[in-house]
Design an enzyme around this catalytic site. Structure first.
Site, PDB file in Angstrom:
ATOM      1  N   GLY A 136       0.883  -1.226   0.006  1.00  0.00           N
ATOM      2  CA  GLY A 136      -0.067   0.005  -0.183  1.00  0.00           C
ATOM      3  C   GLY A 136       0.766   1.325  -0.138  1.00  0.00           C
ATOM      4  O   GLY A 136       2.037   1.049  -0.382  1.00  0.00           O
ATOM      5  N   HIS A 166       0.567   3.140  21.228  1.00  0.00           N
ATOM      6  CA  HIS A 166       0.093   3.838  19.970  1.00  0.00           C
ATOM      7  C   HIS A 166      -1.152   4.416  20.017  1.00  0.00           C
ATOM      8  O   HIS A 166      -2.048   3.919  18.902  1.00  0.00           O
ATOM      9  CB  HIS A 166       0.903   3.099  18.810  1.00  0.00           C
ATOM     10  CG  HIS A 166       0.878   4.077  17.403  1.00  0.00           C
ATOM     11  ND1 HIS A 166       1.293   5.315  17.733  1.00  0.00           N
ATOM     12  CD2 HIS A 166       0.383   3.895  16.402  1.00  0.00           C
ATOM     13  CE1 HIS A 166       1.466   5.664  16.368  1.00  0.00           C
ATOM     14  NE2 HIS A 166       0.791   4.848  15.629  1.00  0.00           N
TER      15      HIS A 166
END
Length: 316
Positions: A12, A176
């Site tokens: 991607g 995160h």
């Protein structure tokens, strides 16, 4: 002497940018893998042609077969579904968990000695799932999070202080997610800690608080602006810096999601903490002496990570 081999799992936006950066920095031959083989092959072909223009002899290959990553020195894993507006990181969990199991199986079979950097979100859960499914040594599995988050904090500080980014150091720990922990006491401008800059009148406390909050929501801000997709330039370079530290034995001290066995009071979980990455992978976990408010924030962030990890284990 043969060149190093870099396997990029996922073709991607991040995977394509990783391939470009690997070529520009001449890290080694690149294998770009994706279940959509045409995407991987097309990007690899385009980059191979660019390499000719750049006078670079590295070899780039696109593939949909895990057999082609055989013998990779480094695997950087970005495969998975992207986060979209209104979608929290935890919403990605079940979708990307199956992806991570497939990736772990492929890496375990064909590149069991590779240093693996996981970028797929939700990061803390995905790196845990990859490690559990791959059974690779803890020294060779890390998650890319803290480098990215710290870089965002660094940019905000540079713009506010009107000081070169080269002279700003920033540190972000924990998960995160939206409760990550930007550590102002361990962040500085030219060696001067941020709290002291506040005392000196060079930085207002409310501005610093706003930058801390913006850092926590940094990924979501980009998702909202793009409308379809998430950040890819900075995540890619952050992962490359981690890979370079391993490949060149740089022994960089970087905030990364690493496996804890008692450090910071946690076990059997990946957390964003400072580590030293060298030729042996994760060579040391650095334990900071946190003040009560910092420790409370870190524990709050770790509670969110543990919740997601518990969900991963419940799916298995």
């Amino acid at each position: 002497m043969s060149r190093r081999k870099i396997a990029l799992i996922g073709a991607g936006n991040i995977g394509g940018t990783l391939a470009l950066l690997s070529m520009q920095r001449q890290l080694g031959d690149v294998t770009l893998f994706d279940v959509f083989g045409g995407t991987a092959k097309g990007k690899a072909l385009d980059l191979s042609q660019m390499a000719s223009l750049a006078g670079n002899d590295m070899h780039l290959k696109g593939t949909d077969s895990y057999a082609d990553i055989k013998g990779a020195d480094v695997c950087i894993i970005t495969a998975g579904f992207p986060r979209k507006p209104g979608m929290g990181r935890e919403d990605l969990l079940q979708k990307n968990l199956e992806v991570m199991k497939q990736v772990a199986s492929g890496v375990r079979e064909y590149a069991p000695k590779a240093f693996c950097v996981v970028v797929t979100n939700p990061l803390d859960a995905m790196v845990y799932a990859f490690h559990k499914a791959s059974n690779l040594p803890k020294s060779h599995v890390v998650g890319m999070a803290g480098v990215l988050d710290s870089t965002r904090f660094r940019m905000f500080l540079s713009e506010e202080l009107q000081i070169s980014r080269n002279d700003i150091q920033a540190f972000v720990l924990g998960g995160h997610g939206d409760d990550m922990v930007p550590l102002t006491r361990f962040s500085n401008a030219g060696g001067i800690p941020l709290p002291q800059l506040v005392e000196m009148g060079m930085l207002k406390q409310d501005k610093l608080d706003a930058m801390v909050e913006r850092t926590r929501k940094g990924g979501g801000e980009i998702v909202q602006l793009l409308g379809n997709g998430s950040a890819f330039y900075t995540p890619a370079l952050s992962a490359i810096e981690m890979a370079e530290s391993y490949l060149y034995d740089q022994k960089r001290l970087l905030p990364c999601a690493t496996y804890l066995e008692g450090e910071y009071g946690y076990n059997n979980i990946f957390a964003g903490v400072p580590i030293i990455i060298g030729a042996n992978g994760v060579e040391k976990v650095v334990e900071l002496q946190l003040e009560p408010n910092e420790k409370e924030a870190f524990e709050r962030s770790m509670a969110s990570v543990q919740k997601t990890v518990d969900e991963v284990n419940a799916f298995n």
